[in-house]
Design an enzyme around this catalytic site. Structure first.
Site, PDB file in Angstrom:
ATOM      1  N   GLY A 127       0.766  -1.293   0.060  1.00  0.00           N
ATOM      2  CA  GLY A 127       0.146  -0.397   0.382  1.00  0.00           C
ATOM      3  C   GLY A 127       0.940   1.244   0.176  1.00  0.00           C
ATOM      4  O   GLY A 127       0.300   2.434  -0.230  1.00  0.00           O
TER       5      GLY A 127
ATOM      6  N   GLU B 280       3.821  -6.901   2.117  1.00  0.00           N
ATOM      7  CA  GLU B 280       3.719  -7.213   0.484  1.00  0.00           C
ATOM      8  C   GLU B 280       3.893  -5.858  -0.217  1.00  0.00           C
ATOM      9  O   GLU B 280       3.043  -5.401  -1.154  1.00  0.00           O
ATOM     10  CB  GLU B 280       2.575  -8.199  -0.056  1.00  0.00           C
ATOM     11  N   PRO B 281       4.640  -4.828  -0.317  1.00  0.00           N
ATOM     12  CA  PRO B 281       4.765  -4.358  -0.997  1.00  0.00           C
ATOM     13  C   PRO B 281       4.424  -4.211  -3.387  1.00  0.00           C
ATOM     14  O   PRO B 281       5.081  -4.689  -3.396  1.00  0.00           O
ATOM     15  CB  PRO B 281       6.148  -3.534  -1.199  1.00  0.00           C
ATOM     16  N   GLY B 282       3.927  -3.407  -3.740  1.00  0.00           N
ATOM     17  CA  GLY B 282       4.238  -3.646  -5.277  1.00  0.00           C
ATOM     18  C   GLY B 282       4.393  -2.257  -5.840  1.00  0.00           C
ATOM     19  O   GLY B 282       5.666  -2.359  -6.077  1.00  0.00           O
TER      20      GLY B 282
ATOM     21  N   TYR C  74      -8.368   5.623 -12.161  1.00  0.00           N
ATOM     22  CA  TYR C  74      -7.957   6.299 -10.951  1.00  0.00           C
ATOM     23  C   TYR C  74      -7.679   7.717 -10.969  1.00  0.00           C
ATOM     24  O   TYR C  74      -7.509   8.413  -9.933  1.00  0.00           O
ATOM     25  CB  TYR C  74      -6.863   5.199  -9.989  1.00  0.00           C
TER      26      TYR C  74
ATOM     27  N   CYS D 233     -10.479   4.338 -28.510  1.00  0.00           N
ATOM     28  CA  CYS D 233     -11.874   4.790 -29.124  1.00  0.00           C
ATOM     29  C   CYS D 233     -12.598   5.220 -27.531  1.00  0.00           C
ATOM     30  O   CYS D 233     -13.307   5.004 -27.591  1.00  0.00           O
ATOM     31  CB  CYS D 233     -12.448   4.232 -30.059  1.00  0.00           C
ATOM     32  N   GLU D 234     -11.859   6.413 -26.986  1.00  0.00           N
ATOM     33  CA  GLU D 234     -12.752   6.609 -25.497  1.00  0.00           C
ATOM     34  C   GLU D 234     -11.910   7.809 -25.619  1.00  0.00           C
ATOM     35  O   GLU D 234     -10.704   8.267 -25.639  1.00  0.00           O
ATOM     36  CB  GLU D 234     -12.942   5.990 -24.609  1.00  0.00           C
TER      37      GLU D 234
ATOM     38  N   TYR E 229       1.263  -1.980 -12.075  1.00  0.00           N
ATOM     39  CA  TYR E 229      -0.092  -2.381 -12.615  1.00  0.00           C
ATOM     40  C   TYR E 229      -0.625  -1.456 -13.909  1.00  0.00           C
ATOM     41  O   TYR E 229      -1.345  -1.520 -14.887  1.00  0.00           O
ATOM     42  CB  TYR E 229      -0.871  -0.485 -11.611  1.00  0.00           C
TER      43      TYR E 229
HETATM   44  C1  LIG Z   1      -3.101  -8.289  -0.242  1.00  0.00           C
HETATM   45  C2  LIG Z   1      -2.404  -7.131  -1.191  1.00  0.00           C
HETATM   46  N1  LIG Z   1      -0.870  -7.348  -0.814  1.00  0.00           N
HETATM   47  C3  LIG Z   1      -0.497  -6.529  -1.307  1.00  0.00           C
HETATM   48  C4  LIG Z   1      -1.158  -5.142  -2.550  1.00  0.00           C
HETATM   49  C5  LIG Z   1       0.195  -4.221  -3.168  1.00  0.00           C
HETATM   50  O1  LIG Z   1      -0.402  -3.287  -2.702  1.00  0.00           O
HETATM   51  P1  LIG Z   1       0.559  -2.241  -3.203  1.00  0.00           P
HETATM   52  O2  LIG Z   1       0.556  -2.121  -4.902  1.00  0.00           O
HETATM   53  O3  LIG Z   1       0.011  -0.757  -3.210  1.00  0.00           O
HETATM   54  O4  LIG Z   1       2.031  -2.451  -2.351  1.00  0.00           O
HETATM   55  C6  LIG Z   1      -2.400  -5.472  -2.935  1.00  0.00           C
HETATM   56  C7  LIG Z   1      -3.204  -4.752  -4.268  1.00  0.00           C
HETATM   57  O5  LIG Z   1      -4.051  -4.342  -3.967  1.00  0.00           O
HETATM   58  C8  LIG Z   1      -3.053  -6.074  -2.657  1.00  0.00           C
HETATM   59  O6  LIG Z   1      -4.170  -6.681  -2.289  1.00  0.00           O
END
Ligand SMILES: Cc1ncc(COP(=O)(O)O)c(C=O)c1O
Length: 428
Positions: free
Chosen positions: A245, A283-285, A325, A350-351, A379
């Site tokens: 997050g 769990e950083p993405g 978003y 086409c939007e 993403y």
């Molecule tokens: C369960 C869970 N963990 C981790 C993430 C990664 O979140 P972020 O990319 O914001 O760090 C998400 C994203 O939706 C998630 O649903």
């Protein structure tokens, strides 16, 4: 008239180490974007492999130095490519997967299933079978159907976590908030004790701890305090997974906490509320990979009326963040200098919502210009789609002046190959 050139680009939004060479050419991972565009075509996702590896290492160290029993898991949904997962795994991170396909990619990358967590708010039996077969570290129960399914499919004890919806309304776009009372994710707070009791009725479900994820692109750290306090309201467990997050800077005016600030805040709140002897997972993405990636496009046409629209050869087929978003980006024409102009950088779909960035001040664009959008590492690739038969762009790794193709561009042949070309029915 103000003149702009590559030297005016805000490099703090680009992968760490991005610079201009003596001729003013933008170098990502030491590779000139102009050369990459010529070699791989546009649109293309460019990843600075070294910057990503350093970020993963920074994350791992920030948590391990404060809490040795911690595991940073890269949320593979943010960039589901085996090569990308491999970089984070080699830097010592585990992998968060949320579908059998993500698990397959992580295994193909050589990532250790003993350092994987498997999520999903609607796991199918096939997902669960794949997670059990791989023996992931934790399977995360999101709902009571998961309890029944996992218990039915398991043949040996399964370490599980329970996902809790912590009643925290994240300060982010509503589509990215996941921890509020009406969220589709996790067990609502009032039902958590009953869910824990239900899991304990199943002899093969080994409940080790709780999981929560408040949302994405969170720029204020107090939301993580609230999450941890909410988890502390339940009985104590040996494992806590706090999800991802952490937000990132997309444009020059944005402010985002550093990984150090984030780790300090989380670990101290965990120690205060949950104890010092727990296993801690994050769990950083987005904050792991966003800044390591940029997208390169060519301008296809420029239309000047009340607004100037510079339309590029990609758009919402390779970047849905804007349409979903309203995310702001800061693209630049990078291959020449010129007079400044305020333009709408738009896509080819086409939007009218197919916009990459509104009111961008950049070099007055012309057909054929090279436009780069920074901070597209998270993403964008994962949500790429075939709208208007757009083909998913290639993923190119850049490192020390050498580029390598990590994922090739999709071909029309692949789209056509799926077509059954049904003859028209004679009976109408
Ligand atoms: C369960 C869970 N963990 C981790 C993430 C990664 O979140 P972020 O990319 O914001 O760090 C998400 C994203 O939706 C998630 O649903």
């Amino acid at each position: 008239m103000t003149r702009l050139g590559p030297e005016d680009i805000d490099l703090s939004l680009y992968p760490e180490g991005t610079r201009l060479d003596a001729d003013g050419r933008l170098l990502i991972g030491g590779c000139a974007v102009e050369d990459l565009a010529a070699e791989y075509g546009t649109p293309a996702y460019l990843i600075d492999e070294g910057a990503l590896g350093r970020r993963a290492e920074e994350y791992r160290h920030a948590f391990a130095s404060r809490h040795p029993r911690s595991l940073v898991l890269f949320a593979s949904k943010s960039f589901p490519s085996a090569s990308v997962i491999g970089v984070t795994a080699r830097a010592g991170c585990g992998t968060d997967v949320a579908a059998a396909g993500e698990l397959a990619l992580a295994l193909a990358a050589g990532a250790d299933p003993g350092r994987m967590v498997f999520h999903g708010n609607a796991k199918t039996d096939d997902d669960i079978r794949a997670a059990l077969q791989a023996r992931v570290r934790y399977l995360v129960i999101d709902n009571l159907d998961d309890v029944e399914r996992i218990a039915r499919l398991a043949t040996e004890p399964v370490p599980v976590l329970l996902r809790v919806s912590p009643s925290v309304q994240a300060a982010t776009h509503e589509a990215m908030a996941t921890g509020h009372d009406d969220s589709k994710f996790g067990i609502p707070t009032p039902q958590v004790d009953a869910a824990i009791a239900r899991i304990r009725e199943e002899p093969l479900l080994d409940l080790r701890g709780l999981h929560a994820h408040v949302g994405s692109q969170l720029l204020a750290l107090d939301q993580f305090d609230a999450e941890i306090e909410a988890l502390a309201a339940f009985e104590r467990f040996p494992v806590y997974d706090l999800g991802g997050g952490l937000g990132v800077r997309y444009v020059s005016g944005d402010h985002a906490p550093s990984v150090e600030e984030y780790a300090e805040r989380l670990v101290s709140a965990v120690h205060r509320h949950l104890g010092t002897d727990v296993e801690l997972l994050v769990e950083p993405g987005r904050s792991m990979i966003a800044r390591s990636g940029v997208t390169a496009y060519r301008v296809v046409t420029v239309k000047r009326a009340r607004l100037t629209h510079a339309a590029v050869d990609g758009g919402m087929g390779d970047n849905l963040e804007v349409a979903l978003y309203g995310q702001a980006f800061q693209p630049s024409v990078i291959d020449r200098s010129g007079d400044a102009e305020v333009v709408e950088i738009v896509g080819r779909h086409c939007e009218s919502g197919d916009v990459i960035a509104h009111a961008v001040t950049t070099v007055r664009p012309e057909r054929g210009d090279l436009v780069v959008v920074p901070v597209t590492g998270a993403y964008c690739y994962t949500m790429s789609n075939n709208y208007n038969t757009a083909l998913t762009p290639p993923v190119v790794f850049c490192h020390d002046g050498v580029s390598r193709l990590a994922v090739r561009r999709q071909g029309f042949d692949e789209l056509l190959a799926r077509e059954q070309l049904l003859p028209t029915r004679a009976d109408g």
